[in-house]
Design an enzyme around this catalytic site. Structure first.
Site, short mmCIF file in Angstrom:
data_model
loop_
_atom_site.label_atom_id
_atom_site.label_comp_id
_atom_site.label_asym_id
_atom_site.label_seq_id
_atom_site.Cartn_x
_atom_site.Cartn_y
_atom_site.Cartn_z
CB ALA A 9 -0.94 0.00 1.22
CG PHE A 11 6.65 5.53 -3.87
CD1 PHE A 11 5.98 5.90 -5.04
CD2 PHE A 11 8.04 5.65 -3.84
CE1 PHE A 11 6.68 6.36 -6.15
CE2 PHE A 11 8.74 6.12 -4.94
CZ PHE A 11 8.07 6.47 -6.11
CG LEU A 33 -3.06 0.13 5.89
CD1 LEU A 33 -4.58 0.24 5.95
CD2 LEU A 33 -2.55 0.53 4.50
CB THR A 116 18.15 1.13 0.06
OG1 THR A 116 18.72 2.40 -0.21
CG2 THR A 116 18.56 0.72 1.47
CG ASP A 117 21.34 3.74 -3.63
OD1 ASP A 117 20.67 4.05 -2.63
OD2 ASP A 117 21.49 4.50 -4.62
CD GLU A 118 19.63 6.12 1.97
OE1 GLU A 118 19.89 6.10 3.18
OE2 GLU A 118 18.85 6.92 1.45
CB ALA A 144 17.15 -0.57 10.11
CG ASN A 170 17.64 8.70 -3.80
OD1 ASN A 170 18.62 8.06 -3.44
ND2 ASN A 170 17.11 9.67 -3.10
NE ARG A 205 21.00 10.76 -1.40
CZ ARG A 205 22.07 11.25 -0.77
NH1 ARG A 205 23.18 11.50 -1.44
NH2 ARG A 205 22.04 11.47 0.53
P1 NAD Z 1 6.96 3.75 1.63
O1 NAD Z 1 7.42 4.39 2.89
O2 NAD Z 1 6.23 4.56 0.61
O3 NAD Z 1 6.01 2.51 1.97
C1 NAD Z 1 6.34 1.57 2.94
C2 NAD Z 1 5.10 0.68 3.14
O4 NAD Z 1 5.42 -0.31 4.12
C3 NAD Z 1 3.88 1.45 3.65
O5 NAD Z 1 2.73 1.06 2.94
C4 NAD Z 1 3.79 1.03 5.11
O6 NAD Z 1 2.47 1.07 5.63
C5 NAD Z 1 4.35 -0.38 5.06
N1 NAD Z 1 4.89 -0.83 6.35
C6 NAD Z 1 5.77 -0.17 7.16
N2 NAD Z 1 6.02 -0.92 8.26
C7 NAD Z 1 5.32 -2.07 8.12
C8 NAD Z 1 5.19 -3.25 8.92
N3 NAD Z 1 5.84 -3.38 10.10
N4 NAD Z 1 4.40 -4.23 8.46
C9 NAD Z 1 3.73 -4.12 7.29
N5 NAD Z 1 3.80 -3.03 6.50
C10 NAD Z 1 4.60 -2.01 6.90
O7 NAD Z 1 8.24 3.05 1.02
P2 NAD Z 1 8.82 3.00 -0.46
O8 NAD Z 1 9.54 4.26 -0.72
O9 NAD Z 1 7.77 2.52 -1.37
O10 NAD Z 1 9.92 1.86 -0.28
C11 NAD Z 1 9.57 0.49 -0.44
C12 NAD Z 1 10.81 -0.36 -0.22
O11 NAD Z 1 11.80 0.01 -1.18
C13 NAD Z 1 11.46 -0.19 1.14
O12 NAD Z 1 11.91 -1.43 1.58
C14 NAD Z 1 12.64 0.74 0.88
O13 NAD Z 1 13.68 0.52 1.80
C15 NAD Z 1 13.02 0.35 -0.53
N6 NAD Z 1 13.65 1.39 -1.33
C16 NAD Z 1 13.06 2.61 -1.46
C17 NAD Z 1 13.64 3.57 -2.27
C18 NAD Z 1 13.04 4.95 -2.44
O14 NAD Z 1 13.73 5.84 -2.97
N7 NAD Z 1 11.81 5.19 -2.06
C19 NAD Z 1 14.85 3.29 -2.93
C20 NAD Z 1 15.44 2.02 -2.75
C21 NAD Z 1 14.82 1.07 -1.96
O1 DAU Z 2 18.97 5.79 -2.21
C1 DAU Z 2 17.80 5.06 -1.92
C2 DAU Z 2 17.07 5.73 -0.79
O2 DAU Z 2 16.55 6.95 -1.32
C3 DAU Z 2 15.94 4.90 -0.18
O3 DAU Z 2 16.49 3.76 0.41
C4 DAU Z 2 15.18 5.71 0.86
O4 DAU Z 2 14.06 4.97 1.33
C5 DAU Z 2 14.69 6.98 0.21
O5 DAU Z 2 14.07 7.78 1.20
C6 DAU Z 2 15.85 7.75 -0.41
O6 DAU Z 2 16.76 8.23 0.62
P1 DAU Z 2 17.39 9.69 0.57
O7 DAU Z 2 17.74 10.10 1.94
O8 DAU Z 2 18.43 9.81 -0.47
O9 DAU Z 2 16.08 10.49 0.03
P2 DAU Z 2 15.46 11.89 0.43
O10 DAU Z 2 14.39 12.16 -0.58
O11 DAU Z 2 15.10 11.97 1.87
O12 DAU Z 2 16.66 12.88 0.17
C7 DAU Z 2 17.27 12.98 -1.12
C8 DAU Z 2 18.36 14.03 -1.02
O13 DAU Z 2 17.73 15.30 -0.80
C9 DAU Z 2 19.29 13.82 0.17
O14 DAU Z 2 20.60 14.24 -0.19
C10 DAU Z 2 18.73 14.76 1.24
C11 DAU Z 2 18.17 15.90 0.42
N1 DAU Z 2 17.00 16.58 1.02
C12 DAU Z 2 15.94 15.82 1.39
C13 DAU Z 2 14.85 16.41 1.98
C14 DAU Z 2 13.67 15.58 2.42
C15 DAU Z 2 17.01 17.96 1.16
O15 DAU Z 2 17.97 18.65 0.78
N2 DAU Z 2 15.93 18.55 1.76
C16 DAU Z 2 14.85 17.84 2.19
O16 DAU Z 2 13.90 18.43 2.75
#
Ligand code: NAD
Ligand code: DAU
Length: 329
Positions: A9, A11, A33, A116-118, A144, A170, A205
């Protein structure tokens, strides 16, 4: 195939669940949720949603009944929130992952961990991380996630679980909760609110469209080998460059940009080598610079009814805690 999509549910998970259904698979979503989970992301799909915690073995067994595979997107995902308080991150991203692995161990299901690449940490200019590189996470979030990855590898080696890991860059696109850089800055620009750039904004990023990320995860689900890790890369851009492009695309006032106090432990650069995944046949279809960001901005312009209700209540409280002092200082 019947697939349990955890975090479906949220992103990226919701894009993935819809993608599998469109391709003819049967999907059940398990999602707690949290603030980031939004059932509206699955509206009109008919996908079964089980509300529950991935760290609750009974909920996992209930949701997973009859599934051949599990793809774990569920996580606490925002670095800034992990700096405010890491407990939920360890609960979900480590203990939750282990609970899902236990289920895969007892059922024999295929398992994909969306990481994640982080986990590779800050990269020197010029270098790109490959899958065998050491893990050097900087934030409570990435530590984590690294813990989750290590659990996966331990379950492959110790119990023979059929699991693979993806490490994505990202990710941007429709339906992203407006706390991350792209949706926060796009929606703030539409509202005439400040765009809070951390530090000098020269952090780099790799930007990956959600659909391309999901295509990579699906390929790994079907073709990935047990115990193997696959990077899913994007397009390199500095934060300030992304910020200026958002101003152009939204037509907002450049005076909205504010350089604010930097994020603690902020990584300067992420960069990954995705040759291994390309070897399985993956390549991205969206270019961030050419069409991807523009289309995403247009989605937020057309879908205010999706994000405006989110930017109230608990979101406001988080926003105040994270930004009020920075924007005054
Ligand atoms: P998000 O924060 O949009 O969604 C996370 C979802 O997980 C939510 O629907 C939330 O309700 C659910 N959730 C959280 N804790 C839970 C629990 N204990 N049990 C069941 N559901 C739970 O996240 P996203 O950005 O879509 O990321 C999805 C996955 O991809 C994550 O594992 C994240 O680490 C990874 N990822 C994200 C990015 C990014 O840039 N967004 C990049 C690389 C990897
Ligand atoms: O690289 C993958 C990761 O990308 C995922 O694993 C994470 O779930 C996802 O949140 C994202 O992490 P980042 O920390 O890179 O994303 P964020 O959008 O928070 O920040 C992107 C860059 O922008 C980072 O250098 C911090 C900067 N930033 C972010 C926010 C929210 C700002 O300068 N101002 C802000 O308000």
């Amino acid at each position: 195939m019947r697939v349990l999509v955890t975090g479906g549910a949220g992103f990226i998970g919701s894009h993935f669940a819809k993608r599998l259904v469109a391709g003819g698979d049967d999907v059940v979503v398990l999602d707690k949720l949290t603030y980031a989970g939004n059932p509206a992301n699955l509206d009109g799909t008919g996908i079964e949603l089980v509300i529950g915690d991935i760290a609750d073995g009974e909920a996992v067994a209930r949701a997973g009944a009859g599934c051949d595979a599990i793809v774990n997107f569920a996580a606490e995902t925002h670095v800034d929130r992990s700096i405010l308080g890491p407990t939920e991150f360890v609960h979900t991203d480590v203990l939750g992952t282990m609970t899902l692995l236990e289920w895969a161990r007892t059922t024999g299901a295929r398992y994909v961990q969306v990481s994640t690449d982080e986990v590779y940490g800050d990269l020197e200019a010029g270098g790109r991380a490959v899958e065998g590189d050491p893990l050097r996470p900087s934030s409570p979030y990435s530590a984590a996630k690294a813990g989750g990855d290590l659990q996966v590898l331990a379950y492959v080696r110790t119990y023979g679980v059929n699991a693979s890991i993806t490490r994505g860059a990202n990710t941007y696109g429709p339906n992203q909760y407006p706390e991350k850089l792209v949706p926060l800055f796009v929606t703030n620009a539409f509202e005439g609110e400040p765009l809070p750039v951390y530090g000098d904004g020269q952090q780099v990023r790799e930007w990956l469209h959600a659909e391309d990320h999901c295509a990579g995860v699906e390929l790994v689900l079907r073709e990935g080998a047990p115990g193997e890790i696959y990077n899913v890369g994007g397009e390199d851009h500095a934060n300030l460059e992304v910020t200026h492009r958002i101003l152009e695309l939204t037509g907002a006032d450049p005076g909205l940009v504010r350089h604010v106090e930097d994020r603690a432990g902020h990584d300067r650069r992420y960069a990954i080598d995705d040759t291994k995944l390309r070897g399985l046949g993956w390549s991205p279809e969206h270019s961030f610079g050419e069409t991807g960001l523009r289309e995403t901005v247009e989605w937020y312009r057309a879908n205010r009814d999706w994000w405006e209700p989110i930017k109230s209540g608990d979101y406001r409280r988080y926003y105040e805690e994270q930004y009020a002092g920075r924007l005054q200082g």
